[in-house]
Scaffold this motif. Structure first.
Motif, mmCIF file in Angstrom:
data_model
loop_
_atom_site.group_PDB
_atom_site.id
_atom_site.type_symbol
_atom_site.label_atom_id
_atom_site.label_comp_id
_atom_site.label_asym_id
_atom_site.label_seq_id
_atom_site.Cartn_x
_atom_site.Cartn_y
_atom_site.Cartn_z
ATOM 1 N N GLY A 217 25.376 -7.193 3.909
ATOM 2 C CA GLY A 217 24.055 -6.613 3.769
ATOM 3 C C GLY A 217 23.078 -7.485 4.527
ATOM 4 N N ILE A 218 22.118 -6.869 5.207
ATOM 5 C CA ILE A 218 21.146 -7.648 5.970
ATOM 6 C C ILE A 218 19.744 -7.112 5.712
ATOM 7 N N ALA A 219 18.759 -7.966 5.914
ATOM 8 C CA ALA A 219 17.353 -7.574 5.858
ATOM 9 C C ALA A 219 16.721 -7.933 7.186
ATOM 10 N N THR A 220 16.031 -6.972 7.778
ATOM 11 C CA THR A 220 15.413 -7.209 9.074
ATOM 12 C C THR A 220 13.900 -7.146 8.972
ATOM 13 N N GLU A 221 13.242 -8.117 9.580
ATOM 14 C CA GLU A 221 11.784 -8.159 9.603
ATOM 15 C C GLU A 221 11.196 -7.130 10.564
ATOM 16 N N ARG A 222 12.014 -6.599 11.454
ATOM 17 C CA ARG A 222 11.506 -5.690 12.478
ATOM 18 C C ARG A 222 11.279 -4.283 11.946
ATOM 19 N N SER A 223 11.969 -3.930 10.895
ATOM 20 C CA SER A 223 11.790 -2.632 10.250
ATOM 21 C C SER A 223 10.819 -2.821 9.094
ATOM 22 N N VAL A 224 9.669 -2.143 9.158
ATOM 23 C CA VAL A 224 8.597 -2.392 8.189
ATOM 24 C C VAL A 224 8.246 -1.095 7.454
ATOM 25 N N ALA A 225 8.113 -1.201 6.125
ATOM 26 C CA ALA A 225 7.673 -0.074 5.297
ATOM 27 C C ALA A 225 6.619 -0.577 4.311
ATOM 28 N N ARG A 226 5.708 0.299 3.938
ATOM 29 C CA ARG A 226 4.675 -0.043 2.938
ATOM 30 C C ARG A 226 5.078 0.510 1.580
ATOM 31 N N HIS A 227 4.826 -0.309 0.545
ATOM 32 C CA HIS A 227 5.126 0.108 -0.828
ATOM 33 C C HIS A 227 3.802 0.206 -1.587
ATOM 34 N N HIS A 228 3.417 1.426 -1.940
ATOM 35 C CA HIS A 228 2.115 1.674 -2.557
ATOM 36 C C HIS A 228 2.190 1.572 -4.080
ATOM 37 N N THR A 229 2.540 0.389 -4.582
ATOM 38 C CA THR A 229 2.509 0.182 -6.037
ATOM 39 C C THR A 229 1.072 -0.001 -6.499
ATOM 40 N N LYS A 230 0.834 0.252 -7.776
ATOM 41 C CA LYS A 230 -0.528 0.126 -8.294
ATOM 42 C C LYS A 230 -1.013 -1.313 -8.273
ATOM 43 N N THR A 231 -0.109 -2.242 -8.548
ATOM 44 C CA THR A 231 -0.474 -3.655 -8.565
ATOM 45 C C THR A 231 0.442 -4.434 -7.635
ATOM 46 N N PHE A 232 -0.019 -5.610 -7.249
ATOM 47 C CA PHE A 232 0.733 -6.485 -6.361
ATOM 48 C C PHE A 232 1.435 -7.535 -7.220
ATOM 49 N N GLY A 233 2.770 -7.534 -7.202
ATOM 50 C CA GLY A 233 3.488 -8.526 -7.993
ATOM 51 C C GLY A 233 4.937 -8.148 -8.141
ATOM 52 N N THR A 234 5.664 -8.950 -8.922
ATOM 53 C CA THR A 234 7.079 -8.700 -9.164
ATOM 54 C C THR A 234 7.233 -7.775 -10.362
ATOM 55 N N THR A 235 8.467 -7.396 -10.643
ATOM 56 C CA THR A 235 8.729 -6.453 -11.727
ATOM 57 C C THR A 235 8.445 -7.040 -13.105
ATOM 58 N N ASP A 236 8.335 -8.375 -13.245
ATOM 59 C CA ASP A 236 8.080 -8.965 -14.564
ATOM 60 C C ASP A 236 6.586 -9.099 -14.858
ATOM 61 N N ALA A 237 5.739 -8.602 -13.942
ATOM 62 C CA ALA A 237 4.294 -8.669 -14.187
ATOM 63 C C ALA A 237 3.885 -7.480 -15.068
ATOM 64 N N LYS A 238 3.757 -7.713 -16.380
ATOM 65 C CA LYS A 238 3.380 -6.696 -17.368
ATOM 66 C C LYS A 238 4.229 -5.424 -17.209
#
Length: 615
Positions: A217-238
């Motif tokens: 499995g690889i992650a590439t910085e060249r492929s970019v997508a936006r994630h429109h979550t309501k808040t900025f943070g990890t899954t353990d933030a409230k």
């Protein structure tokens, strides 16, 4: 003569899967981003999870320049259930080669798919070595890297894996989230679907760790997508009520699934425990969160339900009927291809005899021979192939690979060039009996078997002087019962349906046992495996028994048994038994090992007959 596909060519069929629930405006943004990309998928599957915000009405009037398949589910089965449905549809109804998945709050940019595809295709010139998962770089609405979807670099990835990823502008990862990832459909077909009972959270973690477990499995910085979550943070933030899902689902991954190694479970488990404690200490709603935690523990102990049970009355998956669907596409055409692979270590005289025995000397001649040159060959081998191409009465397709990739990759590459659905395997140093194909091909062409092998003779110097007969396990039930213990199919003797093999992902690299893992997957999927009692191949043993001994052979055994265990072929008790038996066998003296192996596989001196039917 043909060459293997190059990374610049895009013959693959890409299918996008979007799962949506009550995010009509964000969904429209997602679909616009998919359509506007530099590279567009062939089909977009939209799974509407019983939305109540006008999404169904919007999709009723939605038009696109891309082929669109819209599925309205009668109830919300969560992101996990939605992706299970979408992926099942992409693999089975739309014949995907690559599957691009995302949530409805993901916004692809112009290069999201194109750069992910370039990284996947450029990773290796042969399909079997390309990564199972390519993850995009995910940013939040303000352009910052989104911590919820920033994949960690794989622990102890090693220099080779790291350098290969770096060559395509990527880094190795062990898991990814369903926020713009491109997945190889062959790897997906080699395992089960995502687990719908996860509902939300960690379904992507479980599924991608499963895909990457024995692949890359690889992650590439060249492929970019936006994630429109309501808040900025990890899954353990409230996390709110989703804390329950996190506890339950993570425990399922750590305790009930085999996608992680014991060390990984320890490391991921320790990290998860720290996050749970941190969440419980930081929250102002301690009583509520403790309730979520205890409920998660309770439901995790009950275990997860099968996908068909979870989706009963909601959607009928096609994956459980894989063998039945494959057989419905069969025809009775007796035309067939012989598939062989040759590499630099083969002997010219052995190859010449093998080629002749599998073509001109057969009473039922093949309609095509596909020969894969697995890396550079000696001038002597090249001359044998050139002479055979010139003189053969059978059409020959030679697939040349620039370097040696191993048998699994070579055969997977060769399968793509087989013109007929019935395919006969043959090794480059074995001799097929003249009546071999006349005995096997009609039975496979008629649909009686999906894979049909036979017994075989063993010889060292001359096929006319066999040393022993290796018997074959006969009867589909006996073969199924033998699979957890040992490989009941003799690879150089088999004839199979190409479509059946590809339905379960084809050949996958398992050192010394790529066929064993293939038969195990086919059997689990419901395909019919059989063997003829009659020896139809003369197998050149040469140094085979010497190679089967020692520490290196034992290491390969461990890899094979781990793969079968992780794939659910057997449980921990059988896993331990198999390793113990193989440990004794591999470390025994060669003479004792030869006698033991011949006794175990039912070998008999040439000419000894067995009562009963031929199948």
């Amino acid at each position: 003569m043909v060459s293997a596909p190059t990374p610049q060519v895009r013959p693959e069929r890409i299918v996008a899967v979007v799962v949506t629930y009550n995010r009509r405006e964000l969904l429209e943004q997602t679909l616009t981003g998919i359509e506007a990309g530099e590279l567009a998928p062939d089909t977009v599957i939209i799974v509407n999870n019983a939305s109540t915000d006008g999404t169904e009405e919007f999709l009723g009037t939605y038009t696109s320049s891309l082929a669109t398949d819209i599925v309205h589910l009668p109830q919300n089965v969560g992101g996990a259930g939605g992706f299970t449905v979408g992926i099942d549809r992409a693999l089975n109804r739309h014949a995907a080669d690559l599957v691009w998945v995302m949530d409805d709050d993901t916004e692809p940019t112009g290069n999201t798919l194109s750069e992910a595809y370039r990284a996947w295709a450029g990773y290796s010139p042969v399909r079997a070595e390309r990564p199972a998962v390519v993850a995009s770089k995910v940013i939040w609405t303000d352009g910052q890297d989104h911590p919820m979807n920033t994949m960690r670099t794989m622990f102890a990835a090693g220099p080779e894996r790291t350098s290969r990823a770096a060559a395509v502008g990527a880094r190795p990862i062990r898991s990814a989230s369903f926020v713009s990832i491109l997945m190889d459909a062959a790897a997906m077909r080699a395992t089960d679907l995502p687990l719908a009972d996860f509902f939300i959270w960690n379904d992507d973690f479980e599924y991608t760790t499963r895909l990457i477990h024995h692949s890359n499995g690889i992650a590439t910085e060249r492929s970019v997508a936006r994630h429109h979550t309501k808040t900025f943070g990890t899954t353990d933030a409230k996390p709110g009520p989703r804390f329950y899902n996190d506890v339950r689902n993570k425990l399922w991954v750590f305790c009930a699934r085999r996608t992680l190694t014991p060390l990984e479970k320890l490391l991921y488990g320790g990290s998860t425990a720290r996050l749970w404690v941190s969440t419980l200490l930081r929250t102002d709603e301690k009583k509520t969160y403790v309730g979520y935690f205890l409920k998660g523990l309770q439901d995790a102990a009950a275990g997860y339900r099968p996908n068909q049970e979870v989706l009963e009355g909601v959607y009928q998956l096609e994956r459980p009927h894989l063998a039945q669907r494959a057989r419905e596409s069969y025809d009775n055409d007796p035309s067939f291809t012989v598939l062989m692979s040759v590499y630099a270590g083969d002997q010219p005289d052995h190859l010449r005899l093998a080629l002749e025995s599998n073509t001109g000397e057969q009473t039922l001649r093949p309609n095509q021979l596909v020969l894969v040159e697995d890396g550079p060959l000696s001038p002597e081998l090249a001359q044998v192939i050139a002479e055979f191409e010139r003189d053969s009465t059978v059409p020959v397709t030679v697939v040349r690979l620039e370097r040696n990739h191993g048998l699994a990759a070579a055969l997977q590459e060769g399968l793509a060039h087989c013109l007929y659905d019935v395919v006969a395997r043959a090794d480059s140093d074995d001799i097929s009996a003249p009546e071999r194909f006349a005995q096997q091909v009609p039975l496979v062409a008629a649909g009686q078997y999906d894979v049909l092998g036979s017994a075989m003779y063993e010889f060292t110097d001359a096929p006319s002087r066999p040393e022993a007969e290796r018997k074959a396990v006969t009867g589909s039930r006996a073969i199924r019962e033998t699979l957890p213990k040992r490989n009941p199919m003799l690879h150089p003797t088999v004839v199979f349906r190409k479509s059946a093999v590809q339905a379960v992902g084809g050949y996958v690299e398992v050192p010394g046992a790529e066929d064993y893992w293939l038969w195990a997957r086919m059997s689990r999927a419901g395909f019919v495996l059989g063997n003829l009692r009659q020896p139809l191949v003369n197998y050149r043993v040469a140094t085979a028994y010497r190679r089967r001994g020692g520490i290196e052979a034992l290491k390969k055994d461990v890899q094979v048994q781990r793969r079968l265990y992780a794939g659910g072929v057997f449980g921990p008790v059988r896993f331990a038994q198999n390793l113990a038996i193989r440990g004794l066998y591999r470390l025994a003296p060669e003479e004792l090992r030869t006698r033991a192996f011949r006794a175990m596989t039912g070998r008999t001196p040439q000419g000894e007959k067995e009562k009963g039917s031929n199948v």
